[in-house]
Design a protein around this motif. Structure first.
Motif, PDB file in Angstrom:
ATOM      1  N   ASP A  47       0.748  -1.289  -0.039  1.00 35.42           N
ATOM      2  CA  ASP A  47      -0.152   0.017   0.056  1.00 35.42           C
ATOM      3  C   ASP A  47       0.954   1.273   0.016  1.00 35.42           C
ATOM      4  O   ASP A  47       0.394   2.371  -0.577  1.00 35.42           O
ATOM      5  CB  ASP A  47      -0.888  -0.090   1.116  1.00 35.42           C
ATOM      6  N   THR A  48       1.896   1.177   0.829  1.00 34.39           N
ATOM      7  CA  THR A  48       2.901   2.198   0.777  1.00 34.39           C
ATOM      8  C   THR A  48       3.402   2.686  -0.623  1.00 34.39           C
ATOM      9  O   THR A  48       3.581   3.864  -0.994  1.00 34.39           O
ATOM     10  CB  THR A  48       3.878   2.161   1.692  1.00 34.39           C
ATOM     11  N   GLU A  49       3.914   1.571  -1.435  1.00 29.13           N
ATOM     12  CA  GLU A  49       4.592   2.066  -2.665  1.00 29.13           C
ATOM     13  C   GLU A  49       3.321   2.477  -3.537  1.00 29.13           C
ATOM     14  O   GLU A  49       3.798   3.294  -4.566  1.00 29.13           O
ATOM     15  CB  GLU A  49       5.322   0.794  -2.885  1.00 29.13           C
ATOM     16  N   ARG A  50       2.462   1.774  -3.480  1.00 23.54           N
ATOM     17  CA  ARG A  50       1.375   2.036  -4.602  1.00 23.54           C
ATOM     18  C   ARG A  50       0.782   3.567  -4.364  1.00 23.54           C
ATOM     19  O   ARG A  50       0.783   4.412  -5.270  1.00 23.54           O
ATOM     20  CB  ARG A  50       0.002   1.427  -4.280  1.00 23.54           C
ATOM     21  N   LYS A  51       0.796   4.009  -3.100  1.00 27.74           N
ATOM     22  CA  LYS A  51       0.408   5.292  -2.747  1.00 27.74           C
ATOM     23  C   LYS A  51       1.411   6.335  -3.011  1.00 27.74           C
ATOM     24  O   LYS A  51       1.142   7.617  -3.584  1.00 27.74           O
ATOM     25  CB  LYS A  51       0.155   5.599  -1.226  1.00 27.74           C
ATOM     26  N   TYR A  52       2.619   6.007  -3.061  1.00 32.59           N
ATOM     27  CA  TYR A  52       3.878   7.003  -3.184  1.00 32.59           C
ATOM     28  C   TYR A  52       3.835   6.970  -4.665  1.00 32.59           C
ATOM     29  O   TYR A  52       3.853   8.120  -5.451  1.00 32.59           O
ATOM     30  CB  TYR A  52       5.133   6.150  -2.815  1.00 32.59           C
ATOM     31  N   ILE A  53       3.656   6.068  -5.554  1.00 29.41           N
ATOM     32  CA  ILE A  53       3.645   6.077  -7.041  1.00 29.41           C
ATOM     33  C   ILE A  53       2.463   6.994  -7.517  1.00 29.41           C
ATOM     34  O   ILE A  53       2.393   7.794  -8.423  1.00 29.41           O
ATOM     35  CB  ILE A  53       3.520   4.892  -7.768  1.00 29.41           C
ATOM     36  N   LEU A  54       1.194   6.690  -7.172  1.00 26.44           N
ATOM     37  CA  LEU A  54       0.153   7.265  -7.417  1.00 26.44           C
ATOM     38  C   LEU A  54       0.253   8.953  -7.055  1.00 26.44           C
ATOM     39  O   LEU A  54      -0.243   9.791  -7.893  1.00 26.44           O
ATOM     40  CB  LEU A  54      -1.324   6.601  -6.923  1.00 26.44           C
ATOM     41  N   ASP A  55       0.615   9.097  -5.963  1.00 26.70           N
ATOM     42  CA  ASP A  55       0.788  10.414  -5.401  1.00 26.70           C
ATOM     43  C   ASP A  55       1.627  11.207  -6.356  1.00 26.70           C
ATOM     44  O   ASP A  55       1.354  12.396  -6.561  1.00 26.70           O
ATOM     45  CB  ASP A  55       1.010  10.675  -4.040  1.00 26.70           C
ATOM     46  N   ALA A  56       2.814  10.716  -6.515  1.00 28.36           N
ATOM     47  CA  ALA A  56       3.773  11.308  -7.281  1.00 28.36           C
ATOM     48  C   ALA A  56       3.485  11.653  -8.754  1.00 28.36           C
ATOM     49  O   ALA A  56       3.730  12.910  -9.389  1.00 28.36           O
ATOM     50  CB  ALA A  56       5.134  10.553  -7.396  1.00 28.36           C
ATOM     51  N   LEU A  57       2.641  10.582  -9.419  1.00 26.81           N
ATOM     52  CA  LEU A  57       2.220  10.857 -10.696  1.00 26.81           C
ATOM     53  C   LEU A  57       0.824  11.659 -10.837  1.00 26.81           C
ATOM     54  O   LEU A  57       0.676  12.497 -11.826  1.00 26.81           O
ATOM     55  CB  LEU A  57       1.869   9.408 -11.187  1.00 26.81           C
ATOM     56  N   GLY A  58       0.112  11.917  -9.548  1.00 18.93           N
ATOM     57  CA  GLY A  58      -1.107  12.681  -9.849  1.00 18.93           C
ATOM     58  C   GLY A  58      -2.143  12.600 -10.639  1.00 18.93           C
ATOM     59  O   GLY A  58      -2.185  11.410 -11.009  1.00 18.93           O
ATOM     60  N   ASP A  59      -2.550  13.594 -11.271  1.00 21.28           N
ATOM     61  CA  ASP A  59      -3.466  13.405 -12.396  1.00 21.28           C
ATOM     62  C   ASP A  59      -2.838  13.554 -13.866  1.00 21.28           C
ATOM     63  O   ASP A  59      -3.608  13.606 -14.807  1.00 21.28           O
ATOM     64  CB  ASP A  59      -4.463  14.708 -12.436  1.00 21.28           C
TER      65      ASP A  59
END
Length: 518
Positions: free
Chosen positions: A246-258
């Motif tokens: 979950d931590t890695e998924r959140k990091y990537i998705l937050d970094a990519l944004g919209d």
């Protein structure tokens, strides 16, 4: 044992697994692409040696350049050899047809490979294309025993399958790589460089011990094993991976944004082809491929016909330019990520500044090469450094399409690669034109000046007109309008504008409402 091997990958961060699979994917596809050039040596008997052709710089004694001239593939080919397997009486033109047939179809599927990956997902596009390539490689010995045309057909189909790979990999990078790590991910695309060197090293012993057919079967078997690992370890996006934390998924998705939005519609081709930053990216990519093909083909021919040293077939020496490019690419990728993470330069400034290393310096080194005289060591050094500095392309043309439109990164790369592939046709034609009457330094000088000019001019055009900002046409219209309505209803649009402006994702305030709405 297999279960433990698989579990080993599960304890490693998914992004690291993905980097490994990107690197080895390029390795595999190059292994299947270049093995034919060495296999043909064993498949076709060597014609009698022609001793009438001499270089301009023939050594005056056996000591000259002794450390560099000791291993030449022509000497190996003419030595008595007992290679198991049937041989074929194919002419030079027939052999050229076999080798060239791969590249007839490769640019075509390179053009559509990105669109296919954006529509159906890069995971399955790469998996199916690689598996088909493995099957065709395994069928190559059977095709060869039928006739040379059957082998040409197999190579043509192999090129069709191989053309999908690189654009699809760039789609995967766009969906997985956080901006601060994109340089390292793109550097994984240099896996093909090492794949070339290792393939040539592996094929020789296989051919001598088991026959030339084994040099097809072993790469095919390696390919099938790799396909299983790809299927198990790779997913189209972080939110689709079954074992990511979950931590890695959140990091990537937050970094990519919209920035990344899935769309089943066609890319906005009209906006793409009329975009000046995109055209600048295509031109600098063309300059990169021109220089790459130039060094791979014209450089070895120069030191062979003028200096009397066959660089392309001299063991470790022939690997130096390729290894240098891969090594420098990894270094430049890390440097670029560090600069971006510390906000020392904007994305646009990074892309333009590193053109000095990826294009301008390699071009200047090509000019120096023709003035190196009969110094074999200096010539090899200049070629090696020219291709080595070109490893900085991981920060220029090999990343810029990701900046402009991550939603259509595969499409943009496919178009640029389609255009750039024509350099493979033009560089040998230009060389043949200027050297048709001999191989003196004076006749070769215009060839190198043209090669250097393409390098430098394409870089200067990009410095003037290139851009590292995301373009408004990155966002599909249907998603843009729907997201805009939702965000306006929720009162979130103003916050998204401010966030996008802070991160430098849009070019100006007027464009912000359109860009961040997706």
């Amino acid at each position: 044992m297999a279960v433990l091997f698989i579990k080993f990958f599960d304890v490693i961060p998914v992004r690291f697994n993905l980097w490994i699979m990107l690197f080895t994917s390029c390795w595999i596809i190059y292994m299947l692409r270049v093995n034919m050039s060495l296999n043909l040596i064993a498949m076709v008997p060597r014609p009698p040696k022609n001793n009438t052709i001499q270089s301009q710089c023939e050594p005056t004694d056996d000591v000259t350049n002794a450390t560099l001239r000791h291993v030449d593939i022509t000497d190996v080919r003419e030595a008595p050899r007992q290679v198991p397997g049937e041989t074929f009486d194919w002419s030079a033109d027939q052999q050229a047809l076999i080798l060239g047939s791969y590249f007839w179809s490769y640019p075509v599927t390179s053009l559509v490979g990105g669109m296919a990956a954006e529509r159906w997902g890069p995971r399955y596009v790469v998996l199916i294309s690689t598996a088909v390539s493995g099957i065709l490689t395994a069928l190559s010995p059977v095709a060869a025993t039928i006739n040379n045309i059957a082998l040409v057909v197999v190579r043509f189909l192999l090129g069709l399958a191989g053309g999908f790979i690189y654009p699809a990999l760039h789609v995967l990078v766009a969906r997985w790589a956080p901006p601060a790590e994109k340089g390292k991910f793109v550097s994984a695309m240099m896996g093909g460089t090492l794949g070339t060197v290792v393939t040539w090293s592996l094929a020789g012993p296989l051919i001598e011990k088991f026959g030339w057919a084994s040099a097809f079967y072993v790469p095919a078997a390696i390919t099938f094993l790799w396909c299983f690992l790809w299927w198990y370890l790779v997913a189209d996006a972080p939110n689709e991976h079954p074992r990511i934390s979950d931590t890695e998924r959140k990091y990537i998705l937050d970094a990519l944004g919209d920035k990344i939005q899935k769309s089943k519609g066609l890319p906005p081709f009209r906006s793409i082809i009329t975009s000046v930053p995109f055209l600048a990216m295509v031109l600098i990519h063309y300059g990169n491929l021109w220089g790459l093909y130039f060094i791979m083909t014209v450089g070895p021919k120069f030191v062979s016909s003028v200096l009397g040293f066959e660089l392309s077939a001299a063991g470790v020496i022939s690997a130096l330019p390729y290894l240098a490019r891969m090594f420098f690419a990894a270094i430049f990728g890390v440097i670029g990520d560090c600069i971006l993470a510390r906000n020392l330069m904007t994305t646009t400034t990074i892309r333009k500044f590193f053109c000095l290393f990826s294009h301008i310096l390699p071009g200047l080194l090509l000019v120096l090469l023709v003035y190196a005289g009969c110094s074999t060591a200096l010539s090899v050094s200049l070629i090696t450094m020219s291709m080595g500095f070109n490893g900085a392309a991981t920060l220029t043309n090999l990343q810029n399409h990701q900046d402009l439109a991550p939603n259509y990164a595969g499409t943009l790369y496919g178009i640029a690669n389609f255009v750039g592939s024509t350099a493979g046709f033009f560089t040998p034609m230009i060389t043949a034109y200027f050297t048709k009457n001999g191989n003196s330094f004076e006749q070769w000088r215009p060839v190198f000046f043209i090669g250097a000019s393409v390098y430098v001019v394409s870089a200067l055009f990009f410095i003037l007109f290139g851009n590292g900002n995301i373009q408004e046409w990155n966002f599909p219209k249907e998603i843009t309008s729907e997201s805009k309505d939702d965000k306006e209803k929720n009162g979130d649009l103003k916050d998204m504008k401010a966030s996008a402006m802070k991160n430098g994702d849009v070019k100006d305030t007027k464009e912000t409402s359109l860009n961040v709405s997706s």
